[in-house]
Each structure stands twice: as C-alpha cells, then as structure tokens.
Write a protein that holds these residues in place. Structure first.
Motif, PDB file in Angstrom:
ATOM      1  N   THR A   1     -34.260 -55.079 -27.248  1.00  0.00           N
ATOM      2  CA  THR A   1     -32.355 -53.767 -26.976  1.00  0.00           C
ATOM      3  C   THR A   1     -31.214 -54.110 -25.474  1.00  0.00           C
ATOM      4  O   THR A   1     -30.887 -54.032 -25.682  1.00  0.00           O
ATOM      5  CB  THR A   1     -33.580 -52.200 -26.761  1.00  0.00           C
ATOM      6  OG1 THR A   1     -33.906 -52.420 -27.984  1.00  0.00           O
ATOM      7  CG2 THR A   1     -31.813 -51.258 -27.106  1.00  0.00           C
TER       8      THR A   1
ATOM      9  N   GLN B   1     -28.592 -55.585 -26.398  1.00  0.00           N
ATOM     10  CA  GLN B   1     -28.398 -56.029 -27.207  1.00  0.00           C
ATOM     11  C   GLN B   1     -27.349 -54.793 -26.355  1.00  0.00           C
ATOM     12  O   GLN B   1     -25.798 -54.772 -26.618  1.00  0.00           O
ATOM     13  CB  GLN B   1     -28.793 -54.897 -28.411  1.00  0.00           C
ATOM     14  CG  GLN B   1     -28.976 -55.609 -29.446  1.00  0.00           C
ATOM     15  CD  GLN B   1     -28.260 -57.152 -29.793  1.00  0.00           C
ATOM     16  OE1 GLN B   1     -27.303 -56.520 -30.539  1.00  0.00           O
ATOM     17  NE2 GLN B   1     -28.457 -57.920 -29.918  1.00  0.00           N
ATOM     18  N   ARG B   2     -27.814 -54.438 -25.021  1.00  0.00           N
ATOM     19  CA  ARG B   2     -27.095 -53.357 -24.518  1.00  0.00           C
ATOM     20  C   ARG B   2     -27.676 -52.444 -23.433  1.00  0.00           C
ATOM     21  O   ARG B   2     -29.389 -52.639 -23.125  1.00  0.00           O
ATOM     22  CB  ARG B   2     -26.717 -52.011 -25.554  1.00  0.00           C
ATOM     23  CG  ARG B   2     -27.464 -51.896 -26.066  1.00  0.00           C
ATOM     24  CD  ARG B   2     -27.907 -50.090 -26.907  1.00  0.00           C
ATOM     25  NE  ARG B   2     -29.054 -49.467 -27.196  1.00  0.00           N
ATOM     26  CZ  ARG B   2     -29.827 -48.602 -26.696  1.00  0.00           C
ATOM     27  NH1 ARG B   2     -29.478 -48.322 -24.951  1.00  0.00           N
ATOM     28  NH2 ARG B   2     -31.030 -48.046 -26.815  1.00  0.00           N
ATOM     29  N   LEU B   3     -26.997 -51.975 -22.699  1.00  0.00           N
ATOM     30  CA  LEU B   3     -27.410 -51.226 -21.524  1.00  0.00           C
ATOM     31  C   LEU B   3     -28.446 -49.969 -21.801  1.00  0.00           C
ATOM     32  O   LEU B   3     -28.288 -49.543 -22.874  1.00  0.00           O
ATOM     33  CB  LEU B   3     -26.854 -50.681 -20.417  1.00  0.00           C
ATOM     34  CG  LEU B   3     -25.679 -51.456 -20.104  1.00  0.00           C
ATOM     35  CD1 LEU B   3     -24.801 -51.356 -18.556  1.00  0.00           C
ATOM     36  CD2 LEU B   3     -27.018 -52.564 -18.803  1.00  0.00           C
TER      37      LEU B   3
ATOM     38  N   THR C   1     -30.286 -48.542 -35.497  1.00  0.00           N
ATOM     39  CA  THR C   1     -28.977 -48.912 -35.560  1.00  0.00           C
ATOM     40  C   THR C   1     -27.846 -49.064 -36.748  1.00  0.00           C
ATOM     41  O   THR C   1     -26.497 -49.418 -36.561  1.00  0.00           O
ATOM     42  CB  THR C   1     -28.307 -51.050 -34.505  1.00  0.00           C
ATOM     43  OG1 THR C   1     -28.723 -51.316 -35.328  1.00  0.00           O
ATOM     44  CG2 THR C   1     -28.897 -50.568 -33.736  1.00  0.00           C
TER      45      THR C   1
END
Length: 87
Positions: free
Chosen positions: A17, A20-22, A86
């Motif tokens: 995770t 992929q993103r903060l 997602t």
C-alpha cells in the motif's frame, strides 16, 4: 504458524500500500504495530532495547532470505488483497 503468516501478510500489505500511495495516519499506526509485532516474533524473550530491536530485524531479514518462495507467496497474496480493495 498460521498467525505468523497472517501477520506477515498484513505487514506486506502495508508495504504494498505504501508503495502505491501515502498511508493515512491510522494506517501508519496500524502498520507500525504490524512491524513491531513481526520483529517481536524474532526477538529473544525478555530482550529489550535498541540492540535487541536491531537483532530482531536482522533475524527477520535472515528468515526472509532463507524462505524466498514463502516471502514471494505472501507478498503476492498481499498485492492481490491490495488490488481487490482498489477495484
């Protein structure tokens, strides 16, 4: 051992995770707990302090190196879970 693998899958899900993103603050706290729990699996009973933490981390990394197929499978499971959440 099943609990251990579930813990590792959660740890690897955090890693996937974060790639992929903060992470949210809540996710950071949860993932930090998973990380600490993974290290605790490799720490000597009763050991504490920075040296014990470093040794636990080294043992974890040695375990990963000794079990590459298991690590790949757990990381793939984590990535699949990330994909499911997602889509």
């Amino acid at each position: 051992m099943t609990t251990f693998f579930a813990l590792l899958t959660a740890y690897y899900l955090c890693d996937a995770t974060a790639s992929q993103r903060l992470l949210t603050r809540s996710e950071v706290a949860t993932c930090a707990t998973y990380y600490a729990d993974v290290k605790a699996e490799f720490r000597d009973p009763g050991a504490s302090g920075p040296a014990a933490e470093r040794e636990a981390y080294r043992r974890f990394k040695a375990w990963e190196a000794a079990h590459p197929d298991t690590v790949r499978r757990l990381k793939a499971n984590a990535a699949a879970q990330l994909t499911e959440t997602t889509t």
